[in-house]
Design a protein around this motif. Sequence first.
Motif, short mmCIF file in Angstrom:
data_model
loop_
_atom_site.label_atom_id
_atom_site.label_comp_id
_atom_site.label_asym_id
_atom_site.label_seq_id
_atom_site.Cartn_x
_atom_site.Cartn_y
_atom_site.Cartn_z
N ASP A 240 83.07 35.76 0.46
CA ASP A 240 84.08 34.73 0.75
C ASP A 240 85.51 35.26 0.73
N TRP A 241 85.72 36.54 0.97
CA TRP A 241 87.05 37.13 0.88
C TRP A 241 88.05 36.43 1.80
N ARG A 242 87.60 36.03 3.00
CA ARG A 242 88.49 35.32 3.94
C ARG A 242 88.98 34.01 3.32
N ASP A 243 88.05 33.25 2.75
CA ASP A 243 88.41 31.98 2.13
C ASP A 243 89.39 32.18 0.98
N GLN A 244 89.20 33.24 0.20
CA GLN A 244 90.12 33.53 -0.90
C GLN A 244 91.53 33.77 -0.38
N ILE B 69 92.79 32.82 2.66
CA ILE B 69 93.30 31.59 3.30
C ILE B 69 93.72 30.57 2.26
N ASP B 70 92.90 30.37 1.24
CA ASP B 70 93.25 29.42 0.17
C ASP B 70 94.47 29.88 -0.61
N GLY B 71 94.54 31.17 -0.90
CA GLY B 71 95.67 31.70 -1.66
C GLY B 71 96.99 31.64 -0.91
N ALA C 3 97.79 29.24 1.27
CA ALA C 3 97.91 27.88 1.81
C ALA C 3 99.36 27.40 1.92
N GLU C 4 100.22 27.81 1.00
CA GLU C 4 101.61 27.34 1.02
C GLU C 4 102.51 28.22 1.90
N VAL D 63 97.09 38.38 -0.42
CA VAL D 63 97.93 37.18 -0.49
C VAL D 63 99.31 37.54 -1.00
#
Length: 147
Positions: free
Chosen positions: A13-17, A19-21, A23-24, A135
Amino acid sequence: MLKVYLSGEIHTDWRDQIIDGAAELDVQFSGPVTDHAASDDCGVEILGAEADKFWHDRKGAQMNAIRTRKGIADADVVVVRFGEQYKQWNAAFDAGYAAALGKSLIILHGADHAHALKEVDAAALAVASEPAQVVDILRYVLTAQLP
């Protein structure tokens, strides 16, 4: 806005980490098709079956290359992740392609791959070992703020 293409390993899930990180942050992410079956079979699903596995794979690879080339060409930054479990020749190819286009390249891998990827790492502007570091790089690039 920063356009970031996330290439490489699809089994974690590295992409999700990332993208979520991020987010701002003012970042637009893109990447390859990460559904392994869809990626492998897109060519034969759209253009017709192949009796020979070589041509089956070739059709899929060529169709995926359309997406990959466009994504890398449009990106400001290309992040390429090399996972621990599989040899990702496609990731190495994407890194080389991005480097040849003069893209800002961030390589992401664990310490076990440092020697094998030394030439790839040398072409990168940053080599990270954790998605959170990517990130932090993106945040610094966009805001000049340190973690």
